[in-house]
Write a protein that holds these residues in place. Structure first.
Motif, short mmCIF file in Angstrom:
data_model
loop_
_atom_site.label_atom_id
_atom_site.label_comp_id
_atom_site.label_asym_id
_atom_site.label_seq_id
_atom_site.Cartn_x
_atom_site.Cartn_y
_atom_site.Cartn_z
N UNK A 25 0.83 -1.20 0.00
CA UNK A 25 0.00 0.00 0.00
C UNK A 25 0.86 1.26 0.00
N UNK A 26 0.32 2.31 -0.52
CA UNK A 26 0.98 3.62 -0.46
C UNK A 26 0.54 4.31 0.83
N UNK A 27 1.21 5.40 1.16
CA UNK A 27 0.83 6.16 2.35
C UNK A 27 -0.62 6.64 2.22
N UNK A 28 -1.00 7.11 1.05
CA UNK A 28 -2.37 7.58 0.84
C UNK A 28 -3.39 6.47 1.06
N UNK A 29 -3.08 5.28 0.57
CA UNK A 29 -4.01 4.15 0.72
C UNK A 29 -4.14 3.74 2.19
N UNK A 30 -3.03 3.70 2.89
CA UNK A 30 -3.07 3.36 4.32
C UNK A 30 -3.85 4.43 5.07
N UNK A 31 -3.60 5.67 4.71
CA UNK A 31 -4.29 6.80 5.33
C UNK A 31 -5.80 6.68 5.17
N UNK A 32 -6.24 6.35 3.96
CA UNK A 32 -7.69 6.18 3.70
C UNK A 32 -8.24 4.98 4.48
N UNK A 33 -7.51 3.88 4.47
CA UNK A 33 -7.97 2.67 5.15
C UNK A 33 -8.18 2.91 6.64
N UNK A 34 -7.24 3.62 7.25
CA UNK A 34 -7.29 3.82 8.70
C UNK A 34 -7.96 5.13 9.10
N UNK A 35 -8.37 5.91 8.11
CA UNK A 35 -9.01 7.19 8.37
C UNK A 35 -8.12 8.11 9.22
N UNK A 36 -6.87 8.20 8.80
CA UNK A 36 -5.87 9.07 9.43
C UNK A 36 -5.38 10.01 8.35
N UNK A 37 -5.18 11.26 8.70
CA UNK A 37 -4.74 12.23 7.68
C UNK A 37 -3.40 11.79 7.08
N UNK A 38 -3.20 12.18 5.84
CA UNK A 38 -1.96 11.83 5.15
C UNK A 38 -0.74 12.41 5.87
N UNK A 39 -0.88 13.60 6.42
CA UNK A 39 0.22 14.23 7.15
C UNK A 39 0.58 13.40 8.38
N UNK A 40 -0.43 12.98 9.14
CA UNK A 40 -0.17 12.14 10.31
C UNK A 40 0.42 10.80 9.89
N UNK A 41 -0.11 10.26 8.81
CA UNK A 41 0.37 8.96 8.33
C UNK A 41 1.84 9.05 7.92
N UNK A 51 7.25 -0.58 -8.79
CA UNK A 51 7.88 -0.94 -10.07
C UNK A 51 6.97 -0.64 -11.26
N UNK A 52 5.65 -0.51 -11.01
CA UNK A 52 4.71 -0.23 -12.09
C UNK A 52 4.37 1.25 -12.24
N UNK A 53 4.72 2.06 -11.23
CA UNK A 53 4.39 3.48 -11.26
C UNK A 53 5.46 4.24 -10.48
N UNK A 54 6.38 4.87 -11.18
CA UNK A 54 7.52 5.53 -10.54
C UNK A 54 7.10 6.67 -9.62
N UNK A 55 5.90 7.21 -9.79
CA UNK A 55 5.43 8.31 -8.94
C UNK A 55 4.95 7.80 -7.58
N UNK A 56 4.73 6.52 -7.48
CA UNK A 56 4.12 5.92 -6.28
C UNK A 56 5.19 5.22 -5.44
N UNK A 57 5.08 5.37 -4.12
CA UNK A 57 5.96 4.67 -3.19
C UNK A 57 5.10 3.71 -2.37
N UNK A 58 5.55 2.49 -2.26
CA UNK A 58 4.82 1.51 -1.46
C UNK A 58 5.53 1.33 -0.12
N UNK A 59 4.74 0.99 0.87
CA UNK A 59 5.25 0.76 2.21
C UNK A 59 5.11 -0.73 2.49
N UNK A 60 6.19 -1.33 2.97
CA UNK A 60 6.16 -2.76 3.30
C UNK A 60 6.63 -2.96 4.73
N UNK A 61 6.18 -4.02 5.32
CA UNK A 61 6.58 -4.37 6.67
C UNK A 61 7.88 -5.16 6.60
#
Length: 148
Positions: free
Chosen positions: A53-69, A88-98
């Motif tokens: 997931x990206x930061x934005x996606x996690x933010x939406x999932x958890x209902x936490x602002x992107x800044x806080x996330x 690897x499919x979208x250079x503009x996007x960063x994914x977060x992994x555990x």
């Protein structure tokens, strides 16, 4: 104006739903110490469900602002519990992994919860355990269906 029987049943269900949440939260999870701040722990749990997931996606999932996330993710990365990777499919996007260290914390917490649950459930008869298990499976299935 008087509520219809369906509205009355709905109100009663909402009260029971909230009561169930509070019972579990107050009598179980409040007694469980989490080894990292709760907001970080919740993000690690979210990464289990969506490992790329990206930061934005996690933010939406958890209902936490992107800044806080972003702050939470920074702390997780700094402590070695999560990593940022370019998509690897979208250079503009960063994914977060555990990371393995993040997984170890979740595994440790799962074991702690398991032991605590085992202690509490031992107070019930085998019949009550079966009833609770069936009710919990049904409850979870129906709640998931409500929110799909």
């Amino acid at each position: 104006m008087k509520d219809s029987p369906a509205q009355e049943a709905s109100r009663a269900f909402v009260e029971t739903f909230i009561e169930t949440y509070l019972l579990v939260r107050n009598n179980f999870y409040r007694q469980t110490q989490v080894p990292i701040p709760v907001n970080q722990f919740v993000v690690l749990m979210a990464l289990i469900n969506d490992p790329s997931a990206s930061i934005s996606e996690i933010s939406r999932t958890l209902n936490i602002s992107k800044q806080q996330m972003t702050t939470i993710i920074d702390k997780l990365v700094k402590s070695g519990l999560a990593q940022r990777h370019p998509d690897i499919n979208d250079r503009r996007r960063t994914v977060i992994t555990i990371t393995d260290a993040g997984m170890a914390i979740l595994d440790q917490q799962k074991e702690t919860v398991h032991l605590m649950f085992h202690e509490r459930i031992s107070r019930l008869s085998p019949e009550e355990i079966g009833q609770l298990a069936q009710a919990t499976y049904t409850y979870n299935r129906l709640v998931r269906k409500m929110f799909l």
